[in-house]
Each structure stands twice: as structure tokens, then as C-alpha cells.
Design a protein around this motif. Sequence first.
Motif, PDB file in Angstrom:
ATOM      1  N   LEU A   1      13.373  17.601   3.137  1.00 57.46           N
ATOM      2  CA  LEU A   1      12.123  17.455   3.799  1.00 57.46           C
ATOM      3  C   LEU A   1      11.604  16.053   3.889  1.00 57.46           C
ATOM      4  O   LEU A   1      11.248  15.624   4.821  1.00 57.46           O
ATOM      5  N   ALA A   2      11.744  15.428   2.520  1.00 53.12           N
ATOM      6  CA  ALA A   2      11.458  14.159   2.346  1.00 53.12           C
ATOM      7  C   ALA A   2      12.358  13.233   3.422  1.00 53.12           C
ATOM      8  O   ALA A   2      11.727  12.423   3.963  1.00 53.12           O
ATOM      9  N   LYS A   3      13.627  13.488   3.151  1.00 52.40           N
ATOM     10  CA  LYS A   3      14.782  12.670   3.913  1.00 52.40           C
ATOM     11  C   LYS A   3      14.486  13.142   5.675  1.00 52.40           C
ATOM     12  O   LYS A   3      14.536  12.298   6.407  1.00 52.40           O
ATOM     13  N   LYS A   4      13.994  14.082   6.098  1.00 58.35           N
ATOM     14  CA  LYS A   4      13.452  14.479   7.368  1.00 58.35           C
ATOM     15  C   LYS A   4      12.576  13.617   7.953  1.00 58.35           C
ATOM     16  O   LYS A   4      12.773  13.116   9.101  1.00 58.35           O
ATOM     17  N   TYR A   5      11.486  13.386   7.077  1.00 56.74           N
ATOM     18  CA  TYR A   5      10.425  12.540   7.355  1.00 56.74           C
ATOM     19  C   TYR A   5      10.739  11.147   7.053  1.00 56.74           C
ATOM     20  O   TYR A   5       9.784  10.191   7.440  1.00 56.74           O
TER      21      TYR A   5
ATOM     22  N   ILE B   1      15.489  21.273  -3.820  1.00 56.65           N
ATOM     23  CA  ILE B   1      16.429  20.926  -2.642  1.00 56.65           C
ATOM     24  C   ILE B   1      15.700  20.951  -1.554  1.00 56.65           C
ATOM     25  O   ILE B   1      15.831  19.980  -0.617  1.00 56.65           O
ATOM     26  N   PHE B   2      14.857  21.975  -1.170  1.00 56.47           N
ATOM     27  CA  PHE B   2      14.081  21.860   0.060  1.00 56.47           C
ATOM     28  C   PHE B   2      13.097  20.866   0.188  1.00 56.47           C
ATOM     29  O   PHE B   2      13.041  20.344   1.318  1.00 56.47           O
TER      30      PHE B   2
ATOM     31  N   GLN C   1       0.826  -1.287   0.034  1.00 52.34           N
ATOM     32  CA  GLN C   1      -0.014  -0.045   0.084  1.00 52.34           C
ATOM     33  C   GLN C   1       0.778   1.274   0.126  1.00 52.34           C
ATOM     34  O   GLN C   1       1.617   1.431   0.849  1.00 52.34           O
ATOM     35  N   ARG C   2       0.723   2.249  -1.027  1.00 48.87           N
ATOM     36  CA  ARG C   2       1.471   3.400  -1.256  1.00 48.87           C
ATOM     37  C   ARG C   2       0.550   4.563  -1.358  1.00 48.87           C
ATOM     38  O   ARG C   2      -0.366   4.388  -2.036  1.00 48.87           O
ATOM     39  N   ILE C   3       0.718   5.674  -0.675  1.00 47.23           N
ATOM     40  CA  ILE C   3       0.382   6.989  -0.993  1.00 47.23           C
ATOM     41  C   ILE C   3       1.126   8.052  -1.224  1.00 47.23           C
ATOM     42  O   ILE C   3       2.523   7.916  -0.930  1.00 47.23           O
ATOM     43  N   ALA C   4       0.878   9.113  -2.010  1.00 47.65           N
ATOM     44  CA  ALA C   4       1.954   9.947  -2.381  1.00 47.65           C
ATOM     45  C   ALA C   4       1.189  11.363  -2.257  1.00 47.65           C
ATOM     46  O   ALA C   4       0.051  11.807  -2.116  1.00 47.65           O
ATOM     47  N   VAL C   5       2.257  12.343  -1.635  1.00 44.89           N
ATOM     48  CA  VAL C   5       1.905  13.718  -1.601  1.00 44.89           C
ATOM     49  C   VAL C   5       2.577  14.271  -2.531  1.00 44.89           C
ATOM     50  O   VAL C   5       3.901  14.249  -2.878  1.00 44.89           O
ATOM     51  N   ALA C   6       1.850  15.423  -3.490  1.00 47.71           N
ATOM     52  CA  ALA C   6       2.366  16.200  -4.170  1.00 47.71           C
ATOM     53  C   ALA C   6       3.072  17.345  -3.742  1.00 47.71           C
ATOM     54  O   ALA C   6       2.074  18.148  -2.786  1.00 47.71           O
ATOM     55  N   LEU C   7       4.293  17.514  -3.612  1.00 46.06           N
ATOM     56  CA  LEU C   7       5.029  18.641  -2.568  1.00 46.06           C
ATOM     57  C   LEU C   7       5.921  19.492  -3.264  1.00 46.06           C
ATOM     58  O   LEU C   7       6.490  19.385  -4.326  1.00 46.06           O
ATOM     59  N   SER C   8       5.019  20.671  -3.400  1.00 45.71           N
ATOM     60  CA  SER C   8       5.815  21.962  -3.829  1.00 45.71           C
ATOM     61  C   SER C   8       6.690  22.697  -2.877  1.00 45.71           C
ATOM     62  O   SER C   8       7.575  23.298  -3.544  1.00 45.71           O
TER      63      SER C   8
ATOM     64  N   LEU D   1       6.764  24.357  11.427  1.00 47.46           N
ATOM     65  CA  LEU D   1       6.954  24.003  10.186  1.00 47.46           C
ATOM     66  C   LEU D   1       7.613  25.208   9.265  1.00 47.46           C
ATOM     67  O   LEU D   1       7.366  26.354   9.508  1.00 47.46           O
ATOM     68  N   LYS D   2       8.491  24.810   8.517  1.00 44.62           N
ATOM     69  CA  LYS D   2       9.111  25.541   7.581  1.00 44.62           C
ATOM     70  C   LYS D   2       8.619  25.532   6.050  1.00 44.62           C
ATOM     71  O   LYS D   2       8.348  24.293   5.709  1.00 44.62           O
ATOM     72  N   TRP D   3       8.594  26.338   5.237  1.00 45.26           N
ATOM     73  CA  TRP D   3       7.926  26.267   3.846  1.00 45.26           C
ATOM     74  C   TRP D   3       8.820  27.477   2.947  1.00 45.26           C
ATOM     75  O   TRP D   3       9.391  28.383   3.622  1.00 45.26           O
ATOM     76  N   ILE D   4       8.390  27.552   1.651  1.00 44.31           N
ATOM     77  CA  ILE D   4       8.867  28.176   0.859  1.00 44.31           C
ATOM     78  C   ILE D   4       7.776  29.043   0.329  1.00 44.31           C
ATOM     79  O   ILE D   4       6.539  28.642   0.150  1.00 44.31           O
ATOM     80  N   GLU D   5       8.103  30.204  -0.122  1.00 38.00           N
ATOM     81  CA  GLU D   5       7.335  31.269  -0.720  1.00 38.00           C
ATOM     82  C   GLU D   5       7.647  31.536  -2.332  1.00 38.00           C
ATOM     83  O   GLU D   5       8.628  32.011  -2.554  1.00 38.00           O
ATOM     84  N   ASP D   6       6.481  31.447  -3.195  1.00 37.14           N
ATOM     85  CA  ASP D   6       6.549  31.618  -4.350  1.00 37.14           C
ATOM     86  C   ASP D   6       6.686  32.865  -4.882  1.00 37.14           C
ATOM     87  O   ASP D   6       5.658  33.436  -4.763  1.00 37.14           O
ATOM     88  N   PRO D   7       7.452  33.528  -5.157  1.00 38.62           N
ATOM     89  CA  PRO D   7       7.359  34.977  -5.718  1.00 38.62           C
ATOM     90  C   PRO D   7       6.487  35.268  -6.867  1.00 38.62           C
ATOM     91  O   PRO D   7       5.764  36.389  -6.850  1.00 38.62           O
TER      92      PRO D   7
END
Length: 225
Positions: A70-74, A65-66, A15-22, A183-189
Motif C-alpha cells: 500500500l505504501a508503494k502504491k501511494y 505485506i499488504f 518536514q515529515r509526517i507519519a501514519v501508523a498503518l495497521s 479502498l481495500k483493507w484487511i480485517e483482524d479476526p
Amino acid sequence: MASSRKSQQSPKPGQRIAVALSGGLDSVVLLDTVCKTQAANKNPAEIWAFHIHHGLQKPADDWFIFCEKLAKKYNIHFDFRLLHLNEESTLGNVEARARAGRYEALAELCEEYGVEDLLLAHHQNDQAETVLLQLLRGAGVAGASGMPHSRVFDTKEGEITLWRPLLNQNRKELEAYAKEHKLKWIEDPSNQDVQYRRNAIRKTIIPALEKIQPEAIANLARSAG
């Protein structure tokens, strides 16, 4: 089309699930909640994070890279696709072309790794904006219904179900969650550029409607149903 830098073999079936991570607020919150939910599950699903590198902006490499870090962190699986948008793709509706390429690339990743459930981080504000965009295009009832909570689409390898578990949450609630859990995230200009229709609606129309009706976002999103 899309390309990938594969750094790992496909895992064993299961069983696998995926998250679309921007890397933005919404997808980071979604990934955090999914990972915590599965960690508390007696039979947790295998989690993947899929990132789509559009290559349209200079910071895009930093976003990739971010997300990889993040995937490695989790401690979850990660892969990505690089979209090669040709010159024709930069003309006309860039948003629509990029969106179509993104969904195609996500479907390819799901097929490659045997993922049947893909989670997207669209939230209540996105839904309200979508309804307004559809109405401005002259859409009928079907078009104004906005984004569904789930949708099944067929691929060569079978079916993939798209899920939008955050559709009932607004951006302020997501921000509060992210701050509470540090949590940390990025902002798209580019989200500040009002030459794009969705941004113009987000920055000008929605705030004006909220002055008239404070519950404008929730009401528009509810109307989509």
C-alpha cells in the motif's frame, strides 16, 4: 523489544509526517486522506507509513505485506517494527502490553526518521469504547476523558506530537468513504473475540446502548471532551 528490516537510508532533513498503518479500515482511510491532502498542498510534507508487526497471529505476515504494498502504491516511505513479546507479555492484559509495545516502537521509528508528527487512526467508536472501559475500571474524571485529539510526549531526540484526526468520525462514515473511493483493507479476526474487553464492549454493550439511544456513540465520545 522491536526489530526492523531497514531497506532504505534515512532521507534528507525536512518536514515529515507519519501514519501508523495497521492495514485496517481506519488506518487505510487515514492514509488515503493524508496522501490526497498533501498531494494538493503547494509544499507537501514527506509522508511515512509505519507498521507494527505484533507477531501474535498467523496472518500478521500477510498484513505486513499488504501495508508495504500500500505504501508503494501511494509512493511514500515505509518501515516497520517487529514486536518480540516474551512469555510474560502473553499473560494478563495482552491488549495493554501490545499497546504499550506499539507506542514504544512507533516512537522509535519517529526518532529514527526525524518525524515530529505521528497520525493515529482512532475514531469516534474507539473513543466511546475507551470511555466505557475507563468507567468500568472505576476511573475518575481524568480517566473518563478518553483519548485527546493531540498529545505531545518527550523522547531522547525531542518532542513527538500524536494526532487523532478521525476522532469526530464514526466507523460507518469511514466505511462509506472507503467504499466510495474503492479502498481495500484487511480485517483482524481477533476483533471478533469477545474474551477481550474492548471487543466485548464493541460487540455487545455498544449495540445494546444504541437500541436505547441511537446517538450513544457520538454522545459518549462527546462526553470524553
